[in-house]
Write a protein that holds these residues in place. Structure first.
Motif, PDB file in Angstrom:
ATOM      1  N   MET A 111      29.927 -24.782 -30.656  1.00  0.00           N
ATOM      2  CA  MET A 111      29.087 -23.901 -29.866  1.00  0.00           C
ATOM      3  C   MET A 111      27.685 -24.493 -29.738  1.00  0.00           C
ATOM      4  SD  MET A 111      29.486 -20.054 -31.201  1.00  0.00           S
ATOM      5  CE  MET A 111      30.039 -18.836 -30.096  1.00  0.00           C
ATOM      6  N   THR A 112      27.121 -24.376 -28.564  1.00  0.00           N
ATOM      7  CA  THR A 112      25.744 -24.808 -28.372  1.00  0.00           C
ATOM      8  C   THR A 112      24.799 -23.766 -28.955  1.00  0.00           C
ATOM      9  OG1 THR A 112      25.451 -23.690 -26.257  1.00  0.00           O
ATOM     10  CG2 THR A 112      26.380 -25.938 -26.191  1.00  0.00           C
ATOM     11  N   LYS A 113      23.559 -24.144 -29.102  1.00  0.00           N
ATOM     12  CA  LYS A 113      22.535 -23.221 -29.589  1.00  0.00           C
ATOM     13  C   LYS A 113      22.431 -22.011 -28.652  1.00  0.00           C
ATOM     14  CE  LYS A 113      17.897 -23.622 -31.509  1.00  0.00           C
ATOM     15  NZ  LYS A 113      16.781 -24.537 -31.763  1.00  0.00           N
ATOM     16  N   GLU A 114      22.493 -22.259 -27.339  1.00  0.00           N
ATOM     17  CA  GLU A 114      22.432 -21.169 -26.356  1.00  0.00           C
ATOM     18  C   GLU A 114      23.611 -20.219 -26.532  1.00  0.00           C
ATOM     19  OE1 GLU A 114      22.159 -22.914 -22.464  1.00  0.00           O
ATOM     20  OE2 GLU A 114      20.205 -23.788 -22.889  1.00  0.00           O
ATOM     21  N   TRP A 135      25.898 -15.053 -28.372  1.00  0.00           N
ATOM     22  CA  TRP A 135      26.916 -14.388 -29.183  1.00  0.00           C
ATOM     23  C   TRP A 135      26.258 -13.412 -30.153  1.00  0.00           C
ATOM     24  CZ3 TRP A 135      28.320 -15.290 -34.523  1.00  0.00           C
ATOM     25  CH2 TRP A 135      29.500 -14.645 -34.898  1.00  0.00           C
ATOM     26  N   ILE A 136      25.186 -13.852 -30.819  1.00  0.00           N
ATOM     27  CA  ILE A 136      24.474 -12.968 -31.756  1.00  0.00           C
ATOM     28  C   ILE A 136      23.873 -11.781 -31.006  1.00  0.00           C
ATOM     29  CG2 ILE A 136      22.507 -12.777 -33.335  1.00  0.00           C
ATOM     30  CD1 ILE A 136      22.983 -15.778 -34.016  1.00  0.00           C
ATOM     31  N   VAL A 137      23.198 -12.044 -29.890  1.00  0.00           N
ATOM     32  CA  VAL A 137      22.546 -10.979 -29.129  1.00  0.00           C
ATOM     33  C   VAL A 137      23.574  -9.982 -28.596  1.00  0.00           C
ATOM     34  CG1 VAL A 137      21.213 -10.462 -27.034  1.00  0.00           C
ATOM     35  CG2 VAL A 137      20.484 -12.309 -28.559  1.00  0.00           C
ATOM     36  N   GLN A 138      24.662 -10.483 -28.039  1.00  0.00           N
ATOM     37  CA  GLN A 138      25.687  -9.589 -27.494  1.00  0.00           C
ATOM     38  C   GLN A 138      26.266  -8.695 -28.591  1.00  0.00           C
ATOM     39  OE1 GLN A 138      29.106 -11.551 -25.814  1.00  0.00           O
ATOM     40  NE2 GLN A 138      29.700  -9.742 -24.683  1.00  0.00           N
ATOM     41  N   THR A 139      26.534  -9.266 -29.740  1.00  0.00           N
ATOM     42  CA  THR A 139      27.069  -8.477 -30.851  1.00  0.00           C
ATOM     43  C   THR A 139      26.053  -7.435 -31.304  1.00  0.00           C
ATOM     44  OG1 THR A 139      28.416 -10.371 -31.526  1.00  0.00           O
ATOM     45  CG2 THR A 139      28.088  -8.630 -33.153  1.00  0.00           C
ATOM     46  N   ALA A 140      24.787  -7.827 -31.357  1.00  0.00           N
ATOM     47  CA  ALA A 140      23.733  -6.888 -31.754  1.00  0.00           C
ATOM     48  C   ALA A 140      23.590  -5.754 -30.741  1.00  0.00           C
ATOM     49  CB  ALA A 140      22.412  -7.631 -31.933  1.00  0.00           C
ATOM     50  N   ILE A 141      23.711  -6.071 -29.458  1.00  0.00           N
ATOM     51  CA  ILE A 141      23.648  -5.027 -28.424  1.00  0.00           C
ATOM     52  C   ILE A 141      24.754  -3.997 -28.646  1.00  0.00           C
ATOM     53  CG2 ILE A 141      24.084  -4.555 -25.969  1.00  0.00           C
ATOM     54  CD1 ILE A 141      22.510  -7.133 -25.362  1.00  0.00           C
ATOM     55  N   ALA A 173      16.345 -16.207 -21.924  1.00  0.00           N
ATOM     56  CA  ALA A 173      15.731 -16.579 -23.192  1.00  0.00           C
ATOM     57  C   ALA A 173      16.517 -17.682 -23.911  1.00  0.00           C
ATOM     58  CB  ALA A 173      15.599 -15.351 -24.100  1.00  0.00           C
ATOM     59  N   ALA A 174      17.830 -17.676 -23.762  1.00  0.00           N
ATOM     60  CA  ALA A 174      18.659 -18.683 -24.429  1.00  0.00           C
ATOM     61  C   ALA A 174      18.258 -20.102 -24.043  1.00  0.00           C
ATOM     62  CB  ALA A 174      20.131 -18.446 -24.116  1.00  0.00           C
ATOM     63  N   THR A 175      17.747 -20.257 -22.844  1.00  0.00           N
ATOM     64  CA  THR A 175      17.340 -21.594 -22.375  1.00  0.00           C
ATOM     65  C   THR A 175      15.927 -21.953 -22.828  1.00  0.00           C
ATOM     66  OG1 THR A 175      16.417 -20.814 -20.266  1.00  0.00           O
ATOM     67  CG2 THR A 175      18.789 -21.326 -20.323  1.00  0.00           C
ATOM     68  N   LEU A 176      15.223 -21.010 -23.427  1.00  0.00           N
ATOM     69  CA  LEU A 176      13.819 -21.209 -23.804  1.00  0.00           C
ATOM     70  C   LEU A 176      13.597 -21.347 -25.307  1.00  0.00           C
ATOM     71  CD1 LEU A 176      12.290 -18.487 -21.449  1.00  0.00           C
ATOM     72  CD2 LEU A 176      12.435 -20.962 -21.022  1.00  0.00           C
ATOM     73  N   ILE A 177      14.652 -21.261 -26.100  1.00  0.00           N
ATOM     74  CA  ILE A 177      14.505 -21.322 -27.554  1.00  0.00           C
ATOM     75  C   ILE A 177      13.888 -22.666 -27.939  1.00  0.00           C
ATOM     76  CG2 ILE A 177      15.705 -21.266 -29.772  1.00  0.00           C
ATOM     77  CD1 ILE A 177      17.970 -19.699 -28.319  1.00  0.00           C
ATOM     78  N   PRO A 178      12.782 -22.638 -28.673  1.00  0.00           N
ATOM     79  CA  PRO A 178      12.171 -23.907 -29.099  1.00  0.00           C
ATOM     80  C   PRO A 178      13.161 -24.751 -29.913  1.00  0.00           C
ATOM     81  CG  PRO A 178      10.675 -22.074 -29.489  1.00  0.00           C
ATOM     82  CD  PRO A 178      12.002 -21.482 -29.111  1.00  0.00           C
ATOM     83  N   LYS A 179      13.095 -26.025 -29.726  1.00  0.00           N
ATOM     84  CA  LYS A 179      14.029 -26.941 -30.397  1.00  0.00           C
ATOM     85  C   LYS A 179      14.001 -26.811 -31.915  1.00  0.00           C
ATOM     86  CE  LYS A 179      14.720 -30.274 -26.781  1.00  0.00           C
ATOM     87  NZ  LYS A 179      15.724 -29.506 -26.137  1.00  0.00           N
ATOM     88  N   ASP A 180      12.833 -26.528 -32.472  1.00  0.00           N
ATOM     89  CA  ASP A 180      12.711 -26.443 -33.929  1.00  0.00           C
ATOM     90  C   ASP A 180      12.948 -25.037 -34.478  1.00  0.00           C
ATOM     91  OD1 ASP A 180      10.379 -25.394 -32.830  1.00  0.00           O
ATOM     92  OD2 ASP A 180       9.086 -26.225 -34.398  1.00  0.00           O
ATOM     93  N   MET A 181      13.341 -24.096 -33.628  1.00  0.00           N
ATOM     94  CA  MET A 181      13.569 -22.721 -34.072  1.00  0.00           C
ATOM     95  C   MET A 181      15.047 -22.509 -34.398  1.00  0.00           C
ATOM     96  SD  MET A 181      12.699 -19.137 -32.120  1.00  0.00           S
ATOM     97  CE  MET A 181      11.224 -18.608 -32.941  1.00  0.00           C
ATOM     98  N   ASP A 182      15.288 -21.863 -35.525  1.00  0.00           N
ATOM     99  CA  ASP A 182      16.645 -21.493 -35.917  1.00  0.00           C
ATOM    100  C   ASP A 182      17.182 -20.454 -34.928  1.00  0.00           C
ATOM    101  OD1 ASP A 182      18.799 -21.224 -38.182  1.00  0.00           O
ATOM    102  OD2 ASP A 182      18.158 -19.154 -37.727  1.00  0.00           O
ATOM    103  N   VAL A 183      18.446 -20.605 -34.550  1.00  0.00           N
ATOM    104  CA  VAL A 183      19.022 -19.714 -33.542  1.00  0.00           C
ATOM    105  C   VAL A 183      19.058 -18.259 -34.021  1.00  0.00           C
ATOM    106  CG1 VAL A 183      21.453 -20.039 -34.169  1.00  0.00           C
ATOM    107  CG2 VAL A 183      20.850 -19.539 -31.803  1.00  0.00           C
ATOM    108  N   GLY A 184      19.295 -18.049 -35.300  1.00  0.00           N
ATOM    109  CA  GLY A 184      19.282 -16.683 -35.835  1.00  0.00           C
ATOM    110  C   GLY A 184      17.900 -16.054 -35.766  1.00  0.00           C
ATOM    111  N   ASP A 185      16.880 -16.851 -36.045  1.00  0.00           N
ATOM    112  CA  ASP A 185      15.506 -16.357 -35.939  1.00  0.00           C
ATOM    113  C   ASP A 185      15.163 -16.023 -34.492  1.00  0.00           C
ATOM    114  OD1 ASP A 185      15.182 -16.672 -38.674  1.00  0.00           O
ATOM    115  OD2 ASP A 185      14.180 -18.620 -38.489  1.00  0.00           O
ATOM    116  N   ALA A 186      15.629 -16.860 -33.566  1.00  0.00           N
ATOM    117  CA  ALA A 186      15.388 -16.601 -32.142  1.00  0.00           C
ATOM    118  C   ALA A 186      16.068 -15.299 -31.724  1.00  0.00           C
ATOM    119  CB  ALA A 186      15.892 -17.773 -31.299  1.00  0.00           C
ATOM    120  N   ALA A 187      17.298 -15.090 -32.166  1.00  0.00           N
ATOM    121  CA  ALA A 187      18.016 -13.858 -31.830  1.00  0.00           C
ATOM    122  C   ALA A 187      17.317 -12.643 -32.432  1.00  0.00           C
ATOM    123  CB  ALA A 187      19.469 -13.940 -32.295  1.00  0.00           C
TER     124      ALA A 187
END
Length: 95
Positions: A1-4, A9-15, A51-65
């Motif tokens: 899975m890509t970071k996006e 997946w995390i956001v959809q589940t949280a919704i 937003a998925a396309t804007l996540i900073p490269k050094d940011m953890d995907v869980g933190d972004a979600a």
């Protein structure tokens, strides 16, 4: 899975979980109906795709979600603002 994809997946589940939580609480069911309606969910998911396309490269995907959900879910945003009225949208997905 890509970071996006992981982010979406995390956001959809949280919704889904947030909607169930709000809809099952008699005190919040009416107040937040727009949040878990199909229109409300579509609005948040459209923003999530962007937003998925804007996540900073050094940011953890869980933190972004977490950043995204805490700001974009109205019930969470209201809690954040009640705690600190100067809180603003996270810089990385602000318009």
């Amino acid at each position: 899975m890509t970071k996006e994809e992981q982010f979406l997946w995390i956001v959809q589940t949280a919704i889904l979980a947030n909607g169930i939580n709000l809809a099952s609480d008699p005190d919040r069911r009416v107040a937040y109906k727009d949040t878990y309606s199909s229109t409300g969910v579509r609005i948040v998911m459209r923003e999530a795709v962007r937003a998925a396309t804007l996540i900073p490269k050094d940011m953890d995907v869980g933190d972004a979600a977490d950043d995204f959900c805490l700001w974009m879910f109205r019930n969470h945003q209201e809690a954040l603002l009640a705690e600190d009225h100067t809180t603003r949208v996270p810089y990385w997905f602000a318009r």
